[in-house]
Write a protein that holds these residues in place. Structure first.
Motif, PDB file in Angstrom:
ATOM      1  N   LYS A 238      -5.706   1.185 -10.174  1.00 33.56           N
ATOM      2  CA  LYS A 238      -6.455   1.108 -11.429  1.00 33.56           C
ATOM      3  C   LYS A 238      -5.609   0.517 -12.560  1.00 33.56           C
ATOM      4  CE  LYS A 238      -9.679   4.719 -10.296  1.00 33.56           C
ATOM      5  NZ  LYS A 238     -10.241   6.037 -10.627  1.00 33.56           N
ATOM      6  N   VAL A 239      -4.301   0.333 -12.318  1.00 34.33           N
ATOM      7  CA  VAL A 239      -3.414  -0.263 -13.325  1.00 34.33           C
ATOM      8  C   VAL A 239      -3.429  -1.783 -13.200  1.00 34.33           C
ATOM      9  CG1 VAL A 239      -1.035  -0.424 -14.157  1.00 34.33           C
ATOM     10  CG2 VAL A 239      -1.962   1.784 -13.447  1.00 34.33           C
ATOM     11  N   CYS A 240      -3.124  -2.298 -12.007  1.00 40.48           N
ATOM     12  CA  CYS A 240      -3.020  -3.757 -11.830  1.00 40.48           C
ATOM     13  C   CYS A 240      -4.342  -4.406 -11.401  1.00 40.48           C
ATOM     14  CB  CYS A 240      -1.910  -4.095 -10.847  1.00 40.48           C
ATOM     15  SG  CYS A 240      -2.185  -3.527  -9.145  1.00 40.48           S
ATOM     16  N   LYS A 241      -5.279  -3.629 -10.956  1.00 41.04           N
ATOM     17  CA  LYS A 241      -6.619  -4.108 -10.553  1.00 41.04           C
ATOM     18  C   LYS A 241      -6.563  -5.337  -9.643  1.00 41.04           C
ATOM     19  CE  LYS A 241      -8.589  -2.189 -14.630  1.00 41.04           C
ATOM     20  NZ  LYS A 241      -8.210  -2.119 -15.975  1.00 41.04           N
ATOM     21  N   PRO A 242      -5.968  -5.176  -8.457  1.00 46.80           N
ATOM     22  CA  PRO A 242      -5.851  -6.328  -7.547  1.00 46.80           C
ATOM     23  C   PRO A 242      -7.194  -6.813  -7.015  1.00 46.80           C
ATOM     24  CG  PRO A 242      -5.129  -4.324  -6.460  1.00 46.80           C
ATOM     25  CD  PRO A 242      -5.448  -3.966  -7.879  1.00 46.80           C
TER      26      PRO A 242
ATOM     27  N   CYS B 166       0.250  -5.668   3.148  1.00 43.94           N
ATOM     28  CA  CYS B 166      -1.020  -6.293   3.505  1.00 43.94           C
ATOM     29  C   CYS B 166      -1.049  -7.707   2.936  1.00 43.94           C
ATOM     30  CB  CYS B 166      -2.183  -5.479   2.947  1.00 43.94           C
ATOM     31  SG  CYS B 166      -2.206  -3.777   3.519  1.00 43.94           S
ATOM     32  N   LYS B 167      -1.641  -8.622   3.669  1.00 48.83           N
ATOM     33  CA  LYS B 167      -1.687 -10.022   3.258  1.00 48.83           C
ATOM     34  C   LYS B 167      -2.925 -10.369   2.443  1.00 48.83           C
ATOM     35  CE  LYS B 167       1.103 -11.458   7.131  1.00 48.83           C
ATOM     36  NZ  LYS B 167       1.137 -12.121   8.411  1.00 48.83           N
ATOM     37  N   SER B 168      -3.881  -9.447   2.373  1.00 42.30           N
ATOM     38  CA  SER B 168      -5.096  -9.703   1.593  1.00 42.30           C
ATOM     39  C   SER B 168      -5.691  -8.391   1.122  1.00 42.30           C
ATOM     40  CB  SER B 168      -6.124 -10.453   2.435  1.00 42.30           C
ATOM     41  OG  SER B 168      -6.622  -9.605   3.465  1.00 42.30           O
ATOM     42  N   ARG B 169      -6.585  -8.492   0.150  1.00 39.96           N
ATOM     43  CA  ARG B 169      -7.291  -7.295  -0.326  1.00 39.96           C
ATOM     44  C   ARG B 169      -8.133  -6.707   0.795  1.00 39.96           C
ATOM     45  NH1 ARG B 169      -8.125 -11.017  -4.750  1.00 39.96           N
ATOM     46  NH2 ARG B 169      -6.892 -10.314  -6.527  1.00 39.96           N
ATOM     47  N   GLU B 170      -8.771  -7.598   1.546  1.00 41.47           N
ATOM     48  CA  GLU B 170      -9.627  -7.146   2.639  1.00 41.47           C
ATOM     49  C   GLU B 170      -8.822  -6.358   3.668  1.00 41.47           C
ATOM     50  OE1 GLU B 170      -9.499 -10.406   1.597  1.00 41.47           O
ATOM     51  OE2 GLU B 170     -11.339 -10.336   0.428  1.00 41.47           O
ATOM     52  N   GLU B 171      -7.637  -6.854   3.997  1.00 38.66           N
ATOM     53  CA  GLU B 171      -6.778  -6.164   4.963  1.00 38.66           C
ATOM     54  C   GLU B 171      -6.380  -4.786   4.436  1.00 38.66           C
ATOM     55  OE1 GLU B 171      -2.330  -6.626   6.884  1.00 38.66           O
ATOM     56  OE2 GLU B 171      -3.377  -8.449   6.303  1.00 38.66           O
ATOM     57  N   ALA B 172      -6.045  -4.714   3.158  1.00 35.12           N
ATOM     58  CA  ALA B 172      -5.651  -3.437   2.555  1.00 35.12           C
ATOM     59  C   ALA B 172      -6.809  -2.441   2.598  1.00 35.12           C
ATOM     60  CB  ALA B 172      -5.183  -3.655   1.121  1.00 35.12           C
ATOM     61  N   GLU B 173      -7.988  -2.898   2.233  1.00 36.64           N
ATOM     62  CA  GLU B 173      -9.135  -2.002   2.202  1.00 36.64           C
ATOM     63  C   GLU B 173      -9.578  -1.585   3.596  1.00 36.64           C
ATOM     64  OE1 GLU B 173     -12.029  -3.533  -0.586  1.00 36.64           O
ATOM     65  OE2 GLU B 173     -10.493  -3.610  -2.154  1.00 36.64           O
ATOM     66  N   LYS B 174      -9.463  -2.476   4.572  1.00 34.95           N
ATOM     67  CA  LYS B 174      -9.777  -2.119   5.957  1.00 34.95           C
ATOM     68  C   LYS B 174      -8.776  -1.098   6.502  1.00 34.95           C
ATOM     69  CE  LYS B 174     -12.212  -6.252   7.419  1.00 34.95           C
ATOM     70  NZ  LYS B 174     -12.194  -7.442   8.276  1.00 34.95           N
TER      71      LYS B 174
ATOM     72  N   GLY C 172       0.824  -1.198   0.000  1.00 36.91           N
ATOM     73  CA  GLY C 172       0.000   0.000   0.000  1.00 36.91           C
ATOM     74  C   GLY C 172       0.858   1.247   0.000  1.00 36.91           C
ATOM     75  N   ASN C 173       0.508   2.185  -0.847  1.00 41.43           N
ATOM     76  CA  ASN C 173       1.211   3.458  -0.925  1.00 41.43           C
ATOM     77  C   ASN C 173       0.637   4.357   0.164  1.00 41.43           C
ATOM     78  OD1 ASN C 173       1.773   6.241  -1.676  1.00 41.43           O
ATOM     79  ND2 ASN C 173       2.420   5.457  -3.659  1.00 41.43           N
ATOM     80  N   VAL C 174       1.471   4.745   1.117  1.00 39.77           N
ATOM     81  CA  VAL C 174       1.001   5.516   2.268  1.00 39.77           C
ATOM     82  C   VAL C 174       0.696   6.971   1.923  1.00 39.77           C
ATOM     83  CG1 VAL C 174       2.094   4.006   3.966  1.00 39.77           C
ATOM     84  CG2 VAL C 174       3.362   5.959   3.054  1.00 39.77           C
ATOM     85  N   GLN C 175       1.108   7.423   0.745  1.00 38.30           N
ATOM     86  CA  GLN C 175       0.807   8.797   0.328  1.00 38.30           C
ATOM     87  C   GLN C 175      -0.490   8.867  -0.478  1.00 38.30           C
ATOM     88  OE1 GLN C 175       4.383  10.042  -1.680  1.00 38.30           O
ATOM     89  NE2 GLN C 175       5.438  10.475   0.248  1.00 38.30           N
ATOM     90  N   SER C 176      -0.667   7.942  -1.425  1.00 37.97           N
ATOM     91  CA  SER C 176      -1.856   7.970  -2.280  1.00 37.97           C
ATOM     92  C   SER C 176      -2.982   7.086  -1.756  1.00 37.97           C
ATOM     93  CB  SER C 176      -1.494   7.514  -3.690  1.00 37.97           C
ATOM     94  OG  SER C 176      -1.131   6.144  -3.693  1.00 37.97           O
ATOM     95  N   HIS C 177      -2.674   6.207  -0.808  1.00 42.90           N
ATOM     96  CA  HIS C 177      -3.637   5.250  -0.239  1.00 42.90           C
ATOM     97  C   HIS C 177      -4.178   4.291  -1.293  1.00 42.90           C
ATOM     98  CE1 HIS C 177      -3.389   7.268   3.571  1.00 42.90           C
ATOM     99  NE2 HIS C 177      -3.574   8.416   2.933  1.00 42.90           N
TER     100      HIS C 177
ATOM    101  N   GLY D  44      -7.664   1.335   4.772  1.00 43.49           N
ATOM    102  CA  GLY D  44      -7.927   2.607   4.124  1.00 43.49           C
ATOM    103  C   GLY D  44      -7.357   2.766   2.725  1.00 43.49           C
ATOM    104  N   PHE D  45      -6.903   1.674   2.111  1.00 43.73           N
ATOM    105  CA  PHE D  45      -6.356   1.726   0.759  1.00 43.73           C
ATOM    106  C   PHE D  45      -7.430   1.345  -0.251  1.00 43.73           C
ATOM    107  CE2 PHE D  45      -2.718   0.866   3.503  1.00 43.73           C
ATOM    108  CZ  PHE D  45      -1.829   1.841   3.087  1.00 43.73           C
ATOM    109  N   ARG D  46      -7.286   1.865  -1.464  1.00 50.19           N
ATOM    110  CA  ARG D  46      -8.173   1.475  -2.556  1.00 50.19           C
ATOM    111  C   ARG D  46      -7.352   0.729  -3.597  1.00 50.19           C
ATOM    112  NH1 ARG D  46      -7.485   3.886  -7.268  1.00 50.19           N
ATOM    113  NH2 ARG D  46      -6.579   5.953  -7.404  1.00 50.19           N
ATOM    114  N   PRO D  47      -7.975  -0.104  -4.426  1.00 48.11           N
ATOM    115  CA  PRO D  47      -7.228  -0.877  -5.426  1.00 48.11           C
ATOM    116  C   PRO D  47      -6.619   0.012  -6.511  1.00 48.11           C
ATOM    117  CG  PRO D  47      -9.508  -1.635  -5.276  1.00 48.11           C
ATOM    118  CD  PRO D  47      -9.394  -0.442  -4.406  1.00 48.11           C
TER     119      PRO D  47
END
Length: 60
Positions: free
Chosen positions: A56-60, A41-49, A17-22, A51-54
């Motif tokens: 738009k380039v790699c679409k995780p 982060c170990k999962s998408r859910e962890e990343a989104e919890k 996760g990019n701590v500047q762009s989230h 405060g990060f968003r996916p």
């Protein structure tokens, strides 16, 4: 004698996760190793919890 076929262990999925762009990225993304991608982060859910968003380039 039959040999058991064992599936190779899957590499653990990790997202950065990019701590500047989230925004979070998958390992194959060109932005995965940027200087600001310091949150791991170990999962998408962890990343989104966290405060990060996916990305738009790699679409995780």
């Amino acid at each position: 004698m039959l040999a058991a076929i064992v599936a190779p262990a899957q590499a653990p999925t990790v997202f950065h996760g990019n701590v500047q762009s989230h925004i979070y990225h998958r390992q194959s993304c060109r932005f995965f190793d940027c200087r600001a991608c310091t949150s791991v982060c170990k999962s998408r859910e962890e990343a989104e919890k966290s405060g990060f968003r996916p990305c738009k380039v790699c679409k995780p």
